[in-house]
Design a protein around this motif. Structure first.
Motif, PDB file in Angstrom:
ATOM      1  N   GLU A   1      12.511 -12.966  39.695  1.00 21.17           N
ATOM      2  CA  GLU A   1      12.265 -13.657  38.430  1.00 21.17           C
ATOM      3  C   GLU A   1      11.685 -12.720  37.378  1.00 21.17           C
TER       4      GLU A   1
ATOM      5  N   GLU B   1      14.182 -10.338  35.916  1.00 22.90           N
ATOM      6  CA  GLU B   1      15.089 -10.988  34.976  1.00 22.90           C
ATOM      7  C   GLU B   1      14.396 -11.312  33.656  1.00 22.90           C
ATOM      8  N   LEU B   2      13.152 -11.804  33.735  1.00 23.86           N
ATOM      9  CA  LEU B   2      12.447 -12.234  32.533  1.00 23.86           C
ATOM     10  C   LEU B   2      11.847 -11.069  31.752  1.00 23.86           C
TER      11      LEU B   2
ATOM     12  N   THR C   1       9.295 -21.862  30.315  1.00 24.68           N
ATOM     13  CA  THR C   1      10.639 -21.881  30.884  1.00 24.68           C
ATOM     14  C   THR C   1      11.691 -22.157  29.817  1.00 24.68           C
TER      15      THR C   1
ATOM     16  N   SER D   1      16.433 -19.443  32.113  1.00 17.31           N
ATOM     17  CA  SER D   1      15.539 -18.937  33.154  1.00 17.31           C
ATOM     18  C   SER D   1      15.414 -19.919  34.307  1.00 17.31           C
TER      19      SER D   1
ATOM     20  N   TYR E   1      18.539 -19.608  36.522  1.00 19.63           N
ATOM     21  CA  TYR E   1      18.462 -18.380  37.327  1.00 19.63           C
ATOM     22  C   TYR E   1      17.448 -18.541  38.461  1.00 19.63           C
TER      23      TYR E   1
ATOM     24  N   THR F   1       7.440 -19.320  35.747  1.00 24.36           N
ATOM     25  CA  THR F   1       7.660 -20.068  34.502  1.00 24.36           C
ATOM     26  C   THR F   1       7.066 -21.469  34.624  1.00 24.36           C
TER      27      THR F   1
END
Length: 358
Positions: free
Chosen positions: A103, A106-107, A126, A130, A133, A197
């Protein structure tokens, strides 16, 4: 690829035989003739009639020598000497590390990869992207979790998917409720949508900004989301808070929720496994209460834990209703992971079947 798939199916149905333009059946240049192209694909499809993926006596080309699948190394299960709760603790911890790393990568792609393993890590509001994913990461992680914890985790893809699908929403609600109650008890109308998130009243509006296509749908979607935060989320958190569960009881709830399948369409063999693992976790809970000197409260505590399981089951039903509402309002589409988890069948199966009929 799709082009080769279509070519191969048409060639299979062809009444007149294909002929090699070189008359040698060894065209090496691209584009190859139809005969050689068909035979190359046929070697891959019907490998049982060939040695090493090639016809006997034919040379191996570089293209047919490429690996078609990869294998995981060191893919062993946990030692059987571990208790069930120890297996759950280890598997949940490992799963959390992999989810958090995926996570955060990706973020926050600009952060150093080692930051993903810091004890304290950033939490972000969030978004639909996201969330989708994170849910895909979670579903994959739950497969590994179940494989490590439950020795007889079904080899059937369909059974695996139904078990994971049945477990996903209770797990998602339980994990968020336990984290909020133990780490952020002062926060209201707050839900962890993933490990990194969150969603609250202030972020509900921005969550919906890009999804619905009309202002009316946008307001309706926000109202549903706020209802979930004020009532559904609060219900789960209050249930966890009232019982004041310990870490061991949280781990036991993961097992009880995973095998809460009596009122589902699962076959009898899976129901029997559920009875087995619920019995094991109950026995380990009794030993845990005995060590704490509270064994006289064992029956009451187990009854309270089962009450939480019922709440999680009810929340899962409500989540199915809300996701259907979001689908109607065009917040989610059919390919959204959370929405797929409410549908029957294994994702991908219907699509592959549709291709075969075209």
């Amino acid at each position: 690829c799709r082009a080769c798939k279509i070519f191969y199916r048409r060639a299979e149905k062809r009444k007149r035989p294909l002929r090699c333009t070189s008359n040698k059946r060894k065209c090496r240049k691209v584009p190859r003739c139809k005969k050689c192209r068909y035979e190359q694909i046929d070697r891959l499809v019907k490998g049982s009639d060939y040695e090493g993926g090639n016809r006997k006596g034919e040379e191996t080309t570089a293209e047919t020598n490429l690996p078609q699948e990869a294998t995981v190394f060191c893919d062993g299960s946990l030692d059987a000497q571990f208790s069930l709760l120890e297996r759950v603790r280890f598997s949940y911890g490992t799963m959390s590390i992999s989810r958090r790393a995926a996570e955060l990568s990706e973020l926050h792609p600009g952060r150093h990869p080692m930051c993903a393993f810091d004890k304290n890590y950033p939490a972000s509001q969030t978004t639909i992207t996201s969330l989708n994913y994170a849910m895909r990461v979670l579903v994959s992680a739950l497969y590994d979790f179940a494989t490590n914890v439950f020795e007889e985790f079904s080899e059937s893809l369909e059974n695996k998917w139904y078990l994971i699908k049945n477990f996903h929403h209770p797990f998602w609600n339980l994990e968020s409720a336990y984290r909020v109650v133990t780490q952020f008890p002062h926060l209201e109308h707050f839900h962890f949508m993933s490990l990194t998130t969150y969603l609250n009243d202030s972020s509900a509006s921005s969550f919906m900004n890009l999804a619905p296509r009309t202002p009316t749908a946008k307001e309706d979607a926000r109202d549903i989301l706020r209802f979930m935060l004020h009532y559904d989320t609060r219900w789960g958190q209050d249930a966890v808070k009232a019982v004041d569960i310990s870490e061991e009881e949280f781990l036991a709830l993961l097992v009880l929720s995973f095998w809460n399948i009596e009122n589902t369409a699962m076959d009898d063999s899976l129901v029997a496994l559920g009875v087995k693992y619920r019995g094991r976790v109950m026995a380990e809970l009794q030993a845990y209460y005995r060590r704490k000197g509270t064994d006289e409260q064992c029956a009451r505590r187990i009854g309270e834990l089962m009450g939480i399981v019922v709440v999680l089951q009810d929340l899962s039903f409500l989540m199915t209703v809300h996701l259907e509402e979001f689908r109607v309002l065009n917040v989610f589409d059919d390919n959204t992971t959370m929405y797929q988890l409410t549908k029957s069948g294994v994702p991908g199966t219907r699509r592959e079947n549709a291709e075969e009929t075209t």
